[in-house]
Design an enzyme around this catalytic site. Sequence first.
Site, PDB file in Angstrom:
ATOM      1  N   GLY A  92       0.849  -1.383  -0.073  1.00 34.22           N
ATOM      2  CA  GLY A  92       0.008   0.142   0.019  1.00 34.22           C
ATOM      3  C   GLY A  92       0.845   1.421  -0.034  1.00 34.22           C
ATOM      4  O   GLY A  92       0.185   2.350   0.018  1.00 34.22           O
ATOM      5  N   ASP A  93       1.929   1.040   0.049  1.00 38.49           N
ATOM      6  CA  ASP A  93       3.089   2.236   0.100  1.00 38.49           C
ATOM      7  C   ASP A  93       3.553   2.728  -1.404  1.00 38.49           C
ATOM      8  O   ASP A  93       4.353   2.044  -1.868  1.00 38.49           O
ATOM      9  CB  ASP A  93       4.140   2.040   1.097  1.00 38.49           C
ATOM     10  N   LEU A  94       2.967   3.724  -1.860  1.00 34.52           N
ATOM     11  CA  LEU A  94       3.379   4.277  -3.518  1.00 34.52           C
ATOM     12  C   LEU A  94       4.753   4.181  -3.623  1.00 34.52           C
ATOM     13  O   LEU A  94       5.320   3.947  -4.510  1.00 34.52           O
ATOM     14  CB  LEU A  94       2.706   5.438  -3.390  1.00 34.52           C
TER      15      LEU A  94
END
Length: 200
Positions: A154-156
């Site tokens: 979920g961490d771009l």
Amino acid sequence: MQFFQYGQAEIDYLARRDRKLGRAIGRIGMIERPVMPDLFKALVHSIVAQQISRKAADTVWAKLGERLSGVTPLNVAGTDICDIQECGLSMRKAGYIRGIGESVVCGRLDVLQLREMSDEEVIEKLSSFPGIGVWTAEMLLIFSLCRPDVVSWGDLAIRRGMMQLYGLKALSKMQFDRFRNRYSPCGSVASLYLWALSVG
């Protein structure tokens, strides 16, 4: 100030498992990322920092600490939502923060118990509260509980760092999982370097 702890053993392991990552680690050198061992403070800080710049988050955090005379469950639960919001937060975020304070005070959330839980249990527990998603829980795992093997889909910025490291124009979940498994059980250290790569 405390930092996420790692050393030569983790560096050597990652370099053996992934030559490209090993070269990047050698080029970047040791990374000092601050950690926040106080679980409640870390949780509130993570809500403050959602979707705003680090500089803006630092400003809001300083105002919040001053307004509350310290970010503690009792102080948060005993402060009007409007007073929390006036520190530079949206009303929604202020509500989330107030809700977390109340949850700790009334016993719905035992932050100390989180230390005894697995990564998966922490994510499941925390993401059941409004304002805390999987990504927020994963950041708490790294920067408060100092868990060693967290790489967040979920961490771009982590995905961007992977794409840069491997010269990819796109990154599927299957590719991501393959890289994450390659880094295990030192995924959190790999995350530090993927973040560094994502910002150049």
